[in-house]
Scaffold this motif. Sequence first.
Motif, PDB file in Angstrom:
ATOM      1  N   UNK A  67      33.820  56.081  70.362  1.00 51.57           N
ATOM      2  CA  UNK A  67      32.443  56.229  69.888  1.00 51.57           C
ATOM      3  C   UNK A  67      31.975  57.668  70.107  1.00 51.57           C
ATOM      4  N   UNK A  68      31.536  58.318  69.037  1.00 59.03           N
ATOM      5  CA  UNK A  68      31.037  59.686  69.098  1.00 59.03           C
ATOM      6  C   UNK A  68      29.517  59.675  68.949  1.00 59.03           C
ATOM      7  N   UNK A  69      28.818  60.128  70.001  1.00 60.51           N
ATOM      8  CA  UNK A  69      27.361  60.154  70.019  1.00 60.51           C
ATOM      9  C   UNK A  69      26.887  61.598  69.830  1.00 60.51           C
ATOM     10  N   UNK A  70      26.242  61.856  68.719  1.00 59.05           N
ATOM     11  CA  UNK A  70      25.778  63.198  68.418  1.00 59.05           C
ATOM     12  C   UNK A  70      24.328  63.413  68.818  1.00 59.05           C
ATOM     13  N   UNK A  71      24.082  64.425  69.656  1.00 57.29           N
ATOM     14  CA  UNK A  71      22.725  64.765  70.085  1.00 57.29           C
ATOM     15  C   UNK A  71      22.367  66.108  69.455  1.00 57.29           C
ATOM     16  N   UNK A  72      21.525  66.137  68.443  1.00 54.77           N
ATOM     17  CA  UNK A  72      21.103  67.417  67.887  1.00 54.77           C
ATOM     18  C   UNK A  72      20.285  68.189  68.913  1.00 54.77           C
ATOM     19  N   UNK A  73      20.070  69.471  68.671  1.00 51.43           N
ATOM     20  CA  UNK A  73      19.240  70.247  69.590  1.00 51.43           C
ATOM     21  C   UNK A  73      17.861  69.619  69.667  1.00 51.43           C
ATOM     22  N   UNK A  74      17.372  69.405  70.875  1.00 52.42           N
ATOM     23  CA  UNK A  74      16.112  68.685  71.093  1.00 52.42           C
ATOM     24  C   UNK A  74      15.065  69.620  71.678  1.00 52.42           C
ATOM     25  N   UNK A  75      14.081  69.974  70.870  1.00 50.46           N
ATOM     26  CA  UNK A  75      12.940  70.749  71.342  1.00 50.46           C
ATOM     27  C   UNK A  75      11.888  69.758  71.814  1.00 50.46           C
ATOM     28  N   UNK A  76      11.562  69.741  73.115  1.00 48.65           N
ATOM     29  CA  UNK A  76      10.666  68.699  73.643  1.00 48.65           C
ATOM     30  C   UNK A  76       9.374  68.541  72.853  1.00 48.65           C
ATOM     31  N   UNK A  77       8.729  69.634  72.469  1.00 46.59           N
ATOM     32  CA  UNK A  77       7.443  69.543  71.776  1.00 46.59           C
ATOM     33  C   UNK A  77       7.565  68.869  70.416  1.00 46.59           C
ATOM     34  N   UNK A  78       8.756  68.928  69.830  1.00 47.07           N
ATOM     35  CA  UNK A  78       8.954  68.357  68.500  1.00 47.07           C
ATOM     36  C   UNK A  78       9.396  66.905  68.561  1.00 47.07           C
ATOM     37  N   UNK A  79      10.298  66.577  69.500  1.00 46.78           N
ATOM     38  CA  UNK A  79      10.899  65.239  69.493  1.00 46.78           C
ATOM     39  C   UNK A  79      10.133  64.217  70.322  1.00 46.78           C
ATOM     40  N   UNK A 112       8.281  63.995  78.248  1.00 50.97           N
ATOM     41  CA  UNK A 112       9.243  64.992  77.803  1.00 50.97           C
ATOM     42  C   UNK A 112       8.566  66.360  77.708  1.00 50.97           C
ATOM     43  N   UNK A 113       8.595  67.074  78.808  1.00 53.76           N
ATOM     44  CA  UNK A 113       8.004  68.410  78.815  1.00 53.76           C
ATOM     45  C   UNK A 113       9.072  69.494  78.890  1.00 53.76           C
ATOM     46  N   UNK A 114      10.221  69.174  79.447  1.00 51.68           N
ATOM     47  CA  UNK A 114      11.280  70.165  79.635  1.00 51.68           C
ATOM     48  C   UNK A 114      12.549  69.727  78.924  1.00 51.68           C
ATOM     49  N   UNK A 115      13.447  70.674  78.754  1.00 50.49           N
ATOM     50  CA  UNK A 115      14.743  70.376  78.167  1.00 50.49           C
ATOM     51  C   UNK A 115      15.521  69.385  79.038  1.00 50.49           C
ATOM     52  N   UNK A 116      15.415  69.534  80.350  1.00 45.99           N
ATOM     53  CA  UNK A 116      16.123  68.623  81.256  1.00 45.99           C
ATOM     54  C   UNK A 116      15.634  67.189  81.067  1.00 45.99           C
ATOM     55  N   UNK A 117      14.323  67.002  80.989  1.00 39.38           N
ATOM     56  CA  UNK A 117      13.778  65.655  80.785  1.00 39.38           C
ATOM     57  C   UNK A 117      14.208  65.087  79.439  1.00 39.38           C
ATOM     58  N   UNK A 158      23.619  82.337  74.846  1.00 39.46           N
ATOM     59  CA  UNK A 158      22.945  82.389  73.562  1.00 39.46           C
ATOM     60  C   UNK A 158      21.695  83.244  73.676  1.00 39.46           C
ATOM     61  N   UNK A 159      21.301  83.893  72.589  1.00 38.39           N
ATOM     62  CA  UNK A 159      20.219  84.873  72.625  1.00 38.39           C
ATOM     63  C   UNK A 159      18.906  84.279  73.132  1.00 38.39           C
ATOM     64  N   UNK A 160      18.588  83.041  72.742  1.00 40.85           N
ATOM     65  CA  UNK A 160      17.287  82.480  73.085  1.00 40.85           C
ATOM     66  C   UNK A 160      17.299  81.592  74.329  1.00 40.85           C
ATOM     67  N   UNK A 161      18.450  81.532  75.008  1.00 40.64           N
ATOM     68  CA  UNK A 161      18.510  80.684  76.195  1.00 40.64           C
ATOM     69  C   UNK A 161      17.666  81.304  77.304  1.00 40.64           C
ATOM     70  N   UNK A 162      16.665  80.596  77.757  1.00 40.44           N
ATOM     71  CA  UNK A 162      15.907  81.057  78.919  1.00 40.44           C
ATOM     72  C   UNK A 162      16.660  80.647  80.168  1.00 40.44           C
ATOM     73  N   UNK A 163      16.782  81.575  81.112  1.00 38.87           N
ATOM     74  CA  UNK A 163      17.556  81.292  82.311  1.00 38.87           C
ATOM     75  C   UNK A 163      16.697  80.707  83.428  1.00 38.87           C
ATOM     76  N   UNK A 164      15.437  80.425  83.149  1.00 36.12           N
ATOM     77  CA  UNK A 164      14.583  79.781  84.141  1.00 36.12           C
ATOM     78  C   UNK A 164      14.933  78.321  84.295  1.00 36.12           C
ATOM     79  N   UNK A 165      14.360  77.690  85.322  1.00 30.39           N
ATOM     80  CA  UNK A 165      14.725  76.318  85.644  1.00 30.39           C
ATOM     81  C   UNK A 165      14.338  75.297  84.600  1.00 30.39           C
ATOM     82  N   UNK A 166      13.326  75.583  83.769  1.00 28.24           N
ATOM     83  CA  UNK A 166      12.848  74.580  82.826  1.00 28.24           C
ATOM     84  C   UNK A 166      13.916  74.143  81.836  1.00 28.24           C
ATOM     85  N   UNK A 167      14.794  75.060  81.409  1.00 34.17           N
ATOM     86  CA  UNK A 167      15.756  74.743  80.366  1.00 34.17           C
ATOM     87  C   UNK A 167      17.134  74.368  80.899  1.00 34.17           C
TER      88      UNK A 167
END
Length: 384
Positions: A124-136, A145-150, A188-197
């Motif tokens: 079984x292959x489960x595909x997770x598209x990029x998830x922007x919390x504010x959008x999904x 869902x406030x952070x990427x981790x959540x 990646x260029x837009x990856x924030x290195x802070x804890x939220x992501x």
Amino acid sequence: MRILHTSDWHIGRTFHGNSTMDALAEVFGALTEQVRENDVDVVVVAGDVFDSATPAAAAYTLLGDALVALHETGARVIVTSGNHDSAARLGFQARLLRDGIDVLTDPRAIGDPVTVHDADGPVRFFGIPYLEPAIVRQHWPEAQLRTQAQTMAYAMGLVREGIDRHEGRSVAIAHCFAAGVDVTAGLEREVRQGGLDVVPLEVFDGPDYVALGHIHGRQQVSERVRYSGAPLHYSFGEQHKPRGSWLVELDADGLASVEWLDLPVPRALVTLTGTLDEILSVENVAAHAEDWVCAIYTDAVAQAEPMRRLREQYPFCAMVQHQPSVSADVDERSYSERLRMAVTDTDRIEAFLQHVRAGQGASERESELIREILDDRARTEALV
């Protein structure tokens, strides 16, 4: 079952203003041969297929050619969207593609796997598209869902529910920044290195293998959680990182082995450091005339038309930087301090030159010229 894990194609990205389309086409040809030679059953592309949400027509053509070529080897192809892709545009293409090429861009379908069978049963292959919390978060109002981790934790919960509903082995595909990644591996260029992501590693518990995308250098976060990186070098910071993909093998019990397959580098990248004359030496030109070149010249004074001079010898010089070498006996005082301590005009000129030349003062010849000019000025003023 044999799975080839690749990601971050970034079709349409330029390299310092130069098109990468021909280089990518060459790499995709090599990737297709690897799939054929290794009897790969499934090719997984973990996001950032395009470099832009609005790719040019040529990018669609290259993608179509690559997917069809991979499919013609007999492999199933499963693609997810990344942060650079437009999930809607990529998802629209899914309806036009032939059976055996799956483009997974709908977050509401994360728990519904693509199933591929082998001699040991279903995978079984489960595909997770990029998830922007504010959008999904609109899709899952019951979750916080406030952070990427959540958000990734919630999505992986849906994957584990899907695993529980279906027998067999499982693979998850996602595009995010996982904890434990080496930050020198080509972020990646837009990856924030802070804890939220940062997504904790335990979030990915459950599947037999997790194919990640989002960074451009290969990474083994754990034995079963990996990044393949980009198939092409997209910056000089990536020049020492290998390009390739992971060949993953599942047996009846789950993950059996993972092997790295190198991809060719159409044009090598090199950073040359030294004085401009040293960079333009016969030895350097003979070794690197056909490479992408980043030239960092260390002359005390900025040289005239350095890029023109470099491209006469290095046709693929893409970047030039002036970084004067700093003398060991550099005056550590600030510019304003040196000016306050200056007694003569000669002292003031020397302080200025040290300031604009990263500590390098006047050369012997320049000192002579400065004295001559100041003497001429003094004689002229004496006659007035």
